[in-house]
Design a protein around this motif. Structure first.
Motif, PDB file in Angstrom:
ATOM      1  N   ILE A  42     -37.706  63.195 -20.029  1.00  0.00           N
ATOM      2  CA  ILE A  42     -36.504  62.371 -19.911  1.00  0.00           C
ATOM      3  C   ILE A  42     -36.876  60.937 -20.245  1.00  0.00           C
ATOM      4  O   ILE A  42     -38.051  60.571 -20.235  1.00  0.00           O
ATOM      5  N   CYS A  43     -35.883  60.152 -20.500  1.00  0.00           N
ATOM      6  CA  CYS A  43     -36.039  58.712 -20.709  1.00  0.00           C
ATOM      7  C   CYS A  43     -35.702  58.014 -19.393  1.00  0.00           C
ATOM      8  O   CYS A  43     -34.837  58.495 -18.650  1.00  0.00           O
ATOM      9  N   PRO A  44     -36.348  56.900 -19.084  1.00  0.00           N
ATOM     10  CA  PRO A  44     -35.963  56.157 -17.881  1.00  0.00           C
ATOM     11  C   PRO A  44     -34.464  55.837 -17.857  1.00  0.00           C
ATOM     12  O   PRO A  44     -33.862  55.770 -16.791  1.00  0.00           O
ATOM     13  N   SER A  45     -33.862  55.686 -19.037  1.00  0.00           N
ATOM     14  CA  SER A  45     -32.425  55.383 -19.080  1.00  0.00           C
ATOM     15  C   SER A  45     -31.593  56.524 -18.525  1.00  0.00           C
ATOM     16  O   SER A  45     -30.484  56.294 -18.019  1.00  0.00           O
ATOM     17  N   ASP A  46     -32.087  57.763 -18.573  1.00  0.00           N
ATOM     18  CA  ASP A  46     -31.352  58.887 -17.998  1.00  0.00           C
ATOM     19  C   ASP A  46     -31.160  58.681 -16.500  1.00  0.00           C
ATOM     20  O   ASP A  46     -30.074  58.893 -15.964  1.00  0.00           O
ATOM     21  N   ALA A  47     -32.213  58.259 -15.812  1.00  0.00           N
ATOM     22  CA  ALA A  47     -32.128  57.995 -14.371  1.00  0.00           C
ATOM     23  C   ALA A  47     -31.273  56.763 -14.115  1.00  0.00           C
ATOM     24  O   ALA A  47     -30.454  56.752 -13.191  1.00  0.00           O
ATOM     25  N   ALA A  48     -31.452  55.727 -14.920  1.00  0.00           N
ATOM     26  CA  ALA A  48     -30.666  54.505 -14.751  1.00  0.00           C
ATOM     27  C   ALA A  48     -29.176  54.793 -14.916  1.00  0.00           C
ATOM     28  O   ALA A  48     -28.354  54.323 -14.123  1.00  0.00           O
ATOM     29  N   ARG A  49     -28.824  55.576 -15.917  1.00  0.00           N
ATOM     30  CA  ARG A  49     -27.422  55.929 -16.149  1.00  0.00           C
ATOM     31  C   ARG A  49     -26.863  56.775 -15.012  1.00  0.00           C
ATOM     32  O   ARG A  49     -25.709  56.623 -14.623  1.00  0.00           O
TER      33      ARG A  49
END
Length: 96
Positions: A38-45
């Protein structure tokens, strides 16, 4: 979401947002195939809604804490990298 709204009360404390980001990273990885990333942006989103960009650096820090806890690896170009020196886009995967 205001990324600074839940500041730690003492040095070294994790905020509620920090804990949620860590849990979300592990949850998102748990829903994917073992080799998936996953990308960190997945968690951020997932927790930040429209304000997810404010959570990008906190998400990267959460990933680094999970590396230190030996739960995940951070990769670039498919190779495990040292999270303290990684610059640019990163991916997170479950520790193998």
């Amino acid at each position: 979401m205001d990324a600074g709204a839940d500041e730690p009360t003492t040095a070294g404390d994790l905020t509620e947002t920090d804990r949620r980001l860590e849990a979300t990273i592990l949850e998102l990885l748990g829903r994917r195939a073992a080799a998936s990333t996953i990308c960190p942006s997945d968690a951020a989103r997932a927790i930040g809604g429209d304000e997810w960009r404010d959570l990008m650096e906190p998400a990267r820090r959460a990933a680094r804490r999970l590396v230190a806890a030996e739960e995940v690896d951070i990769t670039q170009g498919g190779e495990v990298v040292d999270p303290s020196t990684a610059r640019g886009p990163i991916r997170i995967r479950r520790r193998r």
